[in-house]
Write an enzyme that holds these catalytic residues in place. Structure first.
Site, PDB file in Angstrom:
ATOM      1  N   TYR A  40      -5.596   9.145   1.737  1.00  0.00           N
ATOM      2  CA  TYR A  40      -5.255   7.774   2.141  1.00  0.00           C
ATOM      3  C   TYR A  40      -6.522   6.998   2.518  1.00  0.00           C
ATOM      4  O   TYR A  40      -6.772   5.898   2.011  1.00  0.00           O
ATOM      5  CB  TYR A  40      -4.260   7.794   3.300  1.00  0.00           C
ATOM      6  CG  TYR A  40      -4.013   6.434   3.921  1.00  0.00           C
ATOM      7  CD1 TYR A  40      -3.256   5.473   3.261  1.00  0.00           C
ATOM      8  CD2 TYR A  40      -4.574   6.097   5.159  1.00  0.00           C
ATOM      9  CE1 TYR A  40      -3.048   4.215   3.830  1.00  0.00           C
ATOM     10  CE2 TYR A  40      -4.371   4.852   5.728  1.00  0.00           C
ATOM     11  CZ  TYR A  40      -3.609   3.912   5.062  1.00  0.00           C
ATOM     12  OH  TYR A  40      -3.416   2.666   5.613  1.00  0.00           O
ATOM     13  N   ALA A 100       0.858  -1.197   0.000  1.00  0.00           N
ATOM     14  CA  ALA A 100       0.000   0.000   0.000  1.00  0.00           C
ATOM     15  C   ALA A 100       0.883   1.232   0.000  1.00  0.00           C
ATOM     16  O   ALA A 100       2.082   1.160   0.297  1.00  0.00           O
ATOM     17  CB  ALA A 100      -0.902   0.023   1.239  1.00  0.00           C
TER      18      ALA A 100
END
Ligand SMILES: NC(=O)C1=CN([C@@H]2O[C@H](COP(=O)(O)OP(=O)(O)OC[C@H]3O[C@@H](n4cnc5c(N)ncnc54)[C@H](OP(=O)(O)O)[C@@H]3O)[C@@H](O)[C@H]2O)C=CC1
Ligand SMILES: Cc1cn([C@H]2C[C@H](O)[C@@H](COP(=O)(O)OP(=O)(O)O[C@H]3O[C@@H](C)C(=O)[C@@H](O)[C@H]3O)O2)c(=O)[nH]c1=O
Length: 278
Positions: free
Chosen positions: A123, A58
């Site tokens: 995010y 990620a």
């Protein structure tokens, strides 16, 4: 089980390498399994033929995501869709790791899996889209966790220890509440979850809650370090990305599924300090 792990250089992948060592693990480096490359994802998944894929890759730099939203979208969301397609083709189970930052933090009790989300950062938004992409694989487990750290890797514990070692005066926010969670505890819980075939969305954090300042205090106390640490407010510590003021996750659903391997956060921190190497 044959298990493929993405994001092999990260802190959670390192814990999985140690904790899942009795399984047949494949952890390709980023040069081999670059999540921005759909073709790489499809060719690695089809050649490894895993029963389980754990997506530990990620774009986790929360502030940088604000200035690089396209990259955040690509790695945290689009790539998860490609993984879901590749897993579906292999009939593999996809384990996606998600975050407390899918919430806006206005809640006043621990968030349950079915509480409405409302991310306040790039995010958080891209990770929420990643959850939706992961759910396109019919066998999926989405583990929402929070404030991940361990003795290794880039995380809040190591940021605090490095800053204190440099003799820095530390001001840390005391008005954001969450649950610090060790990578090793999460890796242990995910192992049982995969072995028992848990599916769906499951909150997977250590128990209890604190603030970032409370966490820093516990780190320094546990290590016997007299750090120059002071509480401050979020307004006193401006950052490019907004963080939720309250992001504790409710573990009741997880506890109903099977063995609960998530300790109280203070006990988990003690384990990290007493046994830094697994
Ligand atoms: N850290 C935390 O507090 C929390 C994390 N999570 C989630 O848990 C999961 C694991 O996080 P964690 O281990 O802490 O994060 P890390 O940042 O330690 O690991 C993520 C890894 O993904 C890699 N990566 C980035 N871009 C790519 C790419 N294009 N191809 C392949 N790999 C890539 C990174 O490599 P590089 O460093 O080289 O960019 C890094 O090694 C993530 O899904 C994260 O969103 C959830 C809640 C809390
Ligand atoms: C380093 C530092 C941070 N802070 C604040 C900033 C922020 O509000 C909070 C946490 O800081 P960090 O930037 O280290 O943590 P952050 O990157 O916000 O951590 C998050 O990472 C992502 C990947 C997640 O998924 C979340 O669960 C969470 O763990 O502490 C201080 O107040 N003083 C400091 O010296």
């Amino acid at each position: 089980m044959r298990v493929l792990v993405t994001g092999a250089s990260g802190q959670l992948a390192h814990a999985i390498r140690q904790v899942w060592s009795d399984h047949d693990l494949v952890l390709p480096e980023e040069a081999i399994l670059d999540l921005s490359q759909q073709s790489a994802i499809h060719s690695v998944v089809s050649s490894v033929r895993p029963e389980v894929v754990i997506n530990c890759g990620a774009f986790t730099q929360v502030d940088r995501c604000e200035s690089e939203p396209e990259l955040a979208q690509e790695i945290n969301a689009t790539a998860v869709g490609w993984l879901a397609e590749a897993c579906e083709a292999q009939k593999a189970m996809l384990i996606q790791i998600s975050t407390d930052y899918v919430f806006d933090g206005t809640g006043t009790r621990p968030y349950r899996e079915d509480d409405p989300t409302n991310p306040v950062s790039v995010y958080g938004r891209t990770k929420l889209e990643g959850e939706r992409q992961a759910a396109r694989c019919s066998r999926h487990l989405i583990a929402r966790t929070s404030w991940l750290y361990d003795a290794w890797g880039k995380n809040f514990l190591n940021t605090m220890l490095n800053a204190a070692a440099q003799g820095r005066v530390l001001r840390v926010v005391d008005d954001q509440r969450g649950a610090p969670t060790t990578c090793r505890a999460l890796a242990r819980q995910l192992k049982v979850a995969a072995e028992q075939g848990w599916q769906g969305l499951v909150n997977t954090t250590c128990a209890g809650e604190t603030t970032w300042h409370g966490f820093a205090q516990a780190i320094f106390k546990g290590r016997g370090i007299a750090a120059d640490l002071h509480p401050c407010t979020t307004a006193d510590y401006p950052t490019p990305a907004q963080r939720p003021a309250y992001s504790v996750l409710d573990g009741a659903h997880r506890r109903s599924l099977g063995p609960d391997l998530m300790p109280e956060w203070e006990a988990a921190l003690r384990e990290v300090i007493q046994r830094p190497v697994l």
